[in-house]
Design a protein around this motif. Sequence first.
Motif, PDB file in Angstrom:
ATOM      1  N   ALA A  35       1.355  22.135  45.564  1.00 42.63           N
ATOM      2  CA  ALA A  35       1.956  20.804  45.637  1.00 42.63           C
ATOM      3  C   ALA A  35       1.016  19.747  45.059  1.00 42.63           C
ATOM      4  O   ALA A  35      -0.117  20.033  44.688  1.00 42.63           O
ATOM      5  N   THR A  45       9.737  15.905  52.348  1.00 43.36           N
ATOM      6  CA  THR A  45      10.415  15.477  51.134  1.00 43.36           C
ATOM      7  C   THR A  45      11.913  15.607  51.352  1.00 43.36           C
ATOM      8  O   THR A  45      12.370  16.522  52.054  1.00 43.36           O
ATOM      9  N   LYS A  47      13.848  16.326  49.013  1.00 45.20           N
ATOM     10  CA  LYS A  47      14.294  17.362  48.084  1.00 45.20           C
ATOM     11  C   LYS A  47      14.460  18.695  48.794  1.00 45.20           C
ATOM     12  O   LYS A  47      13.695  19.038  49.698  1.00 45.20           O
ATOM     13  N   ASP A  51      11.537  22.397  43.103  1.00 38.44           N
ATOM     14  CA  ASP A  51      10.808  21.184  42.748  1.00 38.44           C
ATOM     15  C   ASP A  51      10.932  20.896  41.250  1.00 38.44           C
ATOM     16  O   ASP A  51      11.684  21.573  40.531  1.00 38.44           O
ATOM     17  N   ILE A  57      10.992  24.677  46.866  1.00 34.96           N
ATOM     18  CA  ILE A  57      10.367  23.672  47.728  1.00 34.96           C
ATOM     19  C   ILE A  57       9.673  24.391  48.880  1.00 34.96           C
ATOM     20  O   ILE A  57      10.257  25.252  49.542  1.00 34.96           O
TER      21      ILE A  57
END
Length: 432
Positions: A35, A45, A47, A51, A57
């Motif tokens: 990350a 996040t 999301k 990613d 993720i």
Amino acid sequence: MARVCVIGAGAAGLCAARHLLVQETVSEVDVLEQAAQLGGTWVYTEKVGYDDFGLPIHTSMYKSLRTNLPKEVMGFPDFPVPESEKSYLPAKEMLAFLQLYADKHGVTSHIKYNQHVQLVIPKAGPAGELWDVSFKDLRTGVSQTKEYDYIFVCNGHYNTPFIPSIPGLKEYEGDVMHSHDYRVPEIFSNKRVLVIGAGPSGMDIALEITNVTDKVILSHHLKEQPKTVFPDNLVQKPDVIKLEGRTAYFQDGSFEDVDVVFLCTGYLYNFPFLHESCGIVVEDNCVEPLYKHLVNIYHPTMCFIGVPYYVCAFSMFDLQVRYYVQSMNGSFQLPTSEQMAEHWEEEKKERASRGYTKRQAHMMGPDQADYYVSLSSESGTEPLPPVFTKIHNHSSGRFLDYLTEYRNDVYQLIDEENYVCYRGKACFKGEF
């Protein structure tokens, strides 16, 4: 002088680096983090899915999460969580704590961000085994391979969803989702949601989404029914035996029509970067062969920090790291590979005799105190204070039976053995 690669800059990786950096026998510490920031699973996040670089993720953090253990046992033995009025903290405060820990101990400058570890492979060196680690800078696309003497695997185990085998799940006509992708409750507005699993996240989220859903069906196989009084729109059911259309059928013969099957079924250990010559196999979520759930038995210059669960996580990471570093600097000698393998086989048999399944190979809970003692006594390191385990066990019991209110409890450490717990104006001494 040893060169060490630490894979992951979550709590376990930061702890590993913190102790390695003060070792006179260590010349280099690289912390490789996929990350763009430290913190691992504590990073939130919105999301989900993949990613910006096309990788899954990592974090499973949802927006409202507060710790399910009090901060008094969430810190490191030599670096407690700063004082505050509450014991159960939001995730962002734990993330800030980890940043503080990394900065204080000079770890931050050793973290290489946006580094995707591609391959770890052992090789023979002139004075023993070495490791080649290949990793790619996600920003530039450039890969490199670097040689190390030791590998600390600290990539966590709350990122690869476990999908159970339920007849009809693949054909289910509604939505199917895993808690890894859960962020906010509004996605379930006005729906009938079947939550499968009553671990910490399953119970927490099931309760949270009752505020927006028509009905929540919480399916689990806990041996004892939680005493928690849930809202009227939540019902508990035994295991699902099959799904047909949009209908879920349960072991007790009942059935419910649902719009969403929400899997809070936990995670898989996953080490996709380890070459098969590393000798590590994950089968039915049992990582082996590991000595003390920690040392790669046939390649003992590789260790895994943080594999056991239902533990005082940060304190356990610290103890595991100190144990392993003591073996690195010669303070004590690990058993031979044959002896370690024999110990591992005996431990598996002993746990099986007490009813543990293979999938529960690394579950500690009531066994954690003995595990901590075994690490500290073998390596001669400072043991963890027994009060940590006492608070963990007490908090875990409160979680099951008082889910709607237990995070209002406030703990206070008295000494290495004792604590008090405040509930409102009531005060309870710490031997329950």
